[in-house]
Write an enzyme that holds these catalytic residues in place. Sequence first.
Site, short mmCIF file in Angstrom:
data_model
loop_
_atom_site.label_atom_id
_atom_site.label_comp_id
_atom_site.label_asym_id
_atom_site.label_seq_id
_atom_site.Cartn_x
_atom_site.Cartn_y
_atom_site.Cartn_z
N TYR A 1 -26.88 -10.18 49.35
CA TYR A 1 -26.35 -9.31 48.28
C TYR A 1 -27.66 -8.64 47.50
CZ TYR A 1 -25.52 -8.37 43.43
OH TYR A 1 -25.42 -7.88 42.17
N THR B 1 -29.79 -5.59 39.43
CA THR B 1 -29.65 -6.78 39.14
C THR B 1 -31.08 -7.77 38.94
OG1 THR B 1 -28.79 -9.13 40.00
CG2 THR B 1 -29.30 -7.36 41.43
N ASP B 2 -30.96 -8.93 38.14
CA ASP B 2 -32.28 -9.45 38.02
C ASP B 2 -32.38 -10.47 39.37
OD1 ASP B 2 -30.34 -11.38 37.82
OD2 ASP B 2 -31.22 -12.23 35.78
N GLU B 3 -31.48 -10.33 40.18
CA GLU B 3 -31.62 -11.22 41.49
C GLU B 3 -32.52 -10.52 42.50
OE1 GLU B 3 -27.99 -12.81 42.93
OE2 GLU B 3 -26.88 -12.59 40.98
N LYS C 1 -29.37 -5.15 47.25
CA LYS C 1 -29.54 -4.30 45.85
C LYS C 1 -31.03 -3.89 45.75
CE LYS C 1 -27.00 -3.99 42.68
NZ LYS C 1 -26.17 -2.65 42.26
P1 NAD Z 1 -17.36 -5.86 40.64
O1 NAD Z 1 -17.38 -6.69 41.87
O2 NAD Z 1 -16.43 -6.53 39.78
O3 NAD Z 1 -16.92 -4.38 40.72
C1 NAD Z 1 -17.18 -3.50 41.80
C2 NAD Z 1 -16.42 -2.24 41.80
O4 NAD Z 1 -16.95 -1.36 43.02
C3 NAD Z 1 -15.00 -2.41 42.13
O5 NAD Z 1 -14.17 -1.73 41.25
C4 NAD Z 1 -15.04 -2.08 43.80
O6 NAD Z 1 -13.68 -1.23 43.89
C5 NAD Z 1 -16.00 -0.93 43.64
N1 NAD Z 1 -16.51 -0.53 45.02
C6 NAD Z 1 -17.02 -1.57 45.91
N2 NAD Z 1 -17.16 -0.98 47.04
C7 NAD Z 1 -17.03 0.46 46.70
C8 NAD Z 1 -17.57 1.60 47.55
N3 NAD Z 1 -17.82 1.71 48.89
N4 NAD Z 1 -17.02 2.67 47.00
C9 NAD Z 1 -16.52 3.07 45.68
N5 NAD Z 1 -16.20 1.90 45.05
C10 NAD Z 1 -16.69 0.67 45.44
O7 NAD Z 1 -18.99 -5.75 40.43
P2 NAD Z 1 -19.49 -5.99 38.65
O8 NAD Z 1 -19.66 -7.42 38.38
O9 NAD Z 1 -18.75 -5.11 37.82
O10 NAD Z 1 -20.99 -5.45 39.00
C11 NAD Z 1 -21.09 -3.95 38.90
C12 NAD Z 1 -22.37 -3.62 39.23
O11 NAD Z 1 -23.34 -4.16 38.24
C13 NAD Z 1 -22.94 -4.04 40.53
O12 NAD Z 1 -23.86 -2.81 41.14
C14 NAD Z 1 -23.69 -5.25 40.43
O13 NAD Z 1 -24.68 -5.36 41.49
C15 NAD Z 1 -24.39 -4.96 39.06
N6 NAD Z 1 -24.59 -5.95 38.34
C16 NAD Z 1 -23.75 -7.16 38.12
C17 NAD Z 1 -23.98 -8.33 37.56
C18 NAD Z 1 -22.84 -9.41 37.07
O14 NAD Z 1 -23.22 -10.27 36.30
N7 NAD Z 1 -21.56 -9.10 37.28
C19 NAD Z 1 -25.18 -8.51 36.66
C20 NAD Z 1 -26.26 -7.60 36.93
C21 NAD Z 1 -25.98 -6.47 37.75
P1 TYD Z 2 -21.88 -16.46 40.36
O1 TYD Z 2 -21.07 -16.20 39.48
O2 TYD Z 2 -21.59 -16.51 41.60
O3 TYD Z 2 -23.23 -15.48 39.92
P2 TYD Z 2 -24.77 -15.13 40.82
O4 TYD Z 2 -24.79 -16.13 41.94
O5 TYD Z 2 -24.85 -13.88 41.42
O6 TYD Z 2 -25.75 -15.90 39.81
O7 TYD Z 2 -22.64 -17.86 40.15
C1 TYD Z 2 -23.16 -18.39 39.11
C2 TYD Z 2 -23.81 -19.86 39.36
O8 TYD Z 2 -22.81 -20.69 39.40
C3 TYD Z 2 -24.67 -19.66 40.65
O9 TYD Z 2 -25.63 -20.66 40.33
C4 TYD Z 2 -23.75 -20.40 41.56
C5 TYD Z 2 -22.72 -21.28 40.58
N1 TYD Z 2 -21.30 -21.44 41.05
C6 TYD Z 2 -20.89 -22.78 41.17
O10 TYD Z 2 -21.54 -23.77 41.06
N2 TYD Z 2 -19.53 -22.70 41.76
C7 TYD Z 2 -18.58 -21.63 41.91
O11 TYD Z 2 -17.48 -22.15 42.39
C8 TYD Z 2 -19.42 -20.54 41.57
C9 TYD Z 2 -18.44 -19.27 41.95
C10 TYD Z 2 -20.86 -20.48 41.40
#
Ligand code: NAD
Ligand code: TYD
Length: 350
Positions: free
Chosen positions: A158, A133-135, A162
């Site tokens: 988090y 992630t970019d975070e 990562k």
């Molecule tokens: P999500 O929380 O929707 O899904 C995570 C999945 O991982 C779930 O299906 C969960 O059951 C599974 N999981 C959790 N712990 C586990 C374990 N110990 N063993 C096996 N499976 C397990 O997450 P997402 O938003 O789909 O993100 C997927 C990946 O992409 C993550 O690694 C996250 O860091 C990365 N990512 C997410 C975003 C975003 O905006 N959502 C952006 C950049 C990177």
């Molecule tokens: P989120 O979807 O949790 O993603 P991330 O923190 O990984 O970027 O949050 C996106 C942005 O929205 C973040 O700046 C926090 C804000 N946020 C709210 O203001 N209210 C909310 O209820 C949530 C879940 C997030």
Amino acid sequence: MNLLVTGGAGFIGSNFIYYMLNRYKDIKIINLDKLTYAGNLENLKAVENNTNYAFIQADICDKEIIENLFQEYDIDYVVNFAAESHVDRSIVEPEIFVKTNVLGTVTLLNAAKNAWQDGDGFKEGKKFLQVSTDEVYGSLGKEGYFTEKTPLDPHSPYSSSKASADLIVKAYYDTYKMSVNITRCSNNYGPYQFPEKLIPLMINNCLNKKPLPVYGDGMNIRDWLYVEDHCKAIDMVLHNGRIGEVYNIGGHNERTNIHIVKTIISYIHDNVDSSVDENLIKYVEDRKGHDRRYGIDPTKIKEELGWYPETRFEDGIIKTIKWYLENKEWMENVTSGEYQKYYERMYSNR
Ligand code: NAD
Ligand code: TYD
């Protein structure tokens, strides 16, 4: 091509499985997922009987199961999505983030290394792709973007977990010359995202006429990417990414949180329920350590691999809202039970 997808029952993982099954006919996908609160097999209903797809419920920290899996299948690629992924939860409960995101990743890496080693080197055509992630880069000021050379400076449990996983993946390249890539994508949105994250949470609350909890002043900025564009990028890195390299993924779609919330309100007001309006917005206590701005410089993936985002934010957000409107049952199922307790805990005294 035998592809092990971990965390495939989550948001991005399930979108990726659909993307890959649609694109490749000569593929076998094994989806390994623990099915935590974020994992949902309903996301994959349409492919559960597909002969190119198999599901295994397991934890990526379970060494024995993971090693047996590599014995049983001749895995070519691993795409590791499995993670605890929500910043707010990591602030309350950091340990599980370290366990899954760090220990789980090293368990997978090690099993892949053992299975792929061939004498002093590695078998051809194998790759481990870590979805990061970019975070991990921390927070930007008003100017500039994250490049692959930006120093890691994570702030939340988090993002720290990562970043730690990224460093372990890098070590497997530096030490063993194992074939790896790391992708660092900006915030995703689209179908199947669990409503603890900003966009689906706000859509769900609008539809239920519940207050819309905006953290702090609502001026934090995220760089939004439609999930399918992320899937396309992962596929490109998997096939053509240079070994050992990191690729940032993002499409210059920076928006403030309040802009996102107002966009959702406006669509629902005009198309679903005219009583939904900005009076629902409730500014609440800020997130601890809240990163101010994320913004990706995608030059490297564009120039090296020819990736570009296909969905403009203005179109993607409408497509996404419509998906949630058409899939109300999905939303009802994931917000019943445990979710209510989560919501109470996170928002009731905020
Ligand atoms: P999500 O929380 O929707 O899904 C995570 C999945 O991982 C779930 O299906 C969960 O059951 C599974 N999981 C959790 N712990 C586990 C374990 N110990 N063993 C096996 N499976 C397990 O997450 P997402 O938003 O789909 O993100 C997927 C990946 O992409 C993550 O690694 C996250 O860091 C990365 N990512 C997410 C975003 C975003 O905006 N959502 C952006 C950049 C990177
Ligand atoms: P989120 O979807 O949790 O993603 P991330 O923190 O990984 O970027 O949050 C996106 C942005 O929205 C973040 O700046 C926090 C804000 N946020 C709210 O203001 N209210 C909310 O209820 C949530 C879940 C997030």
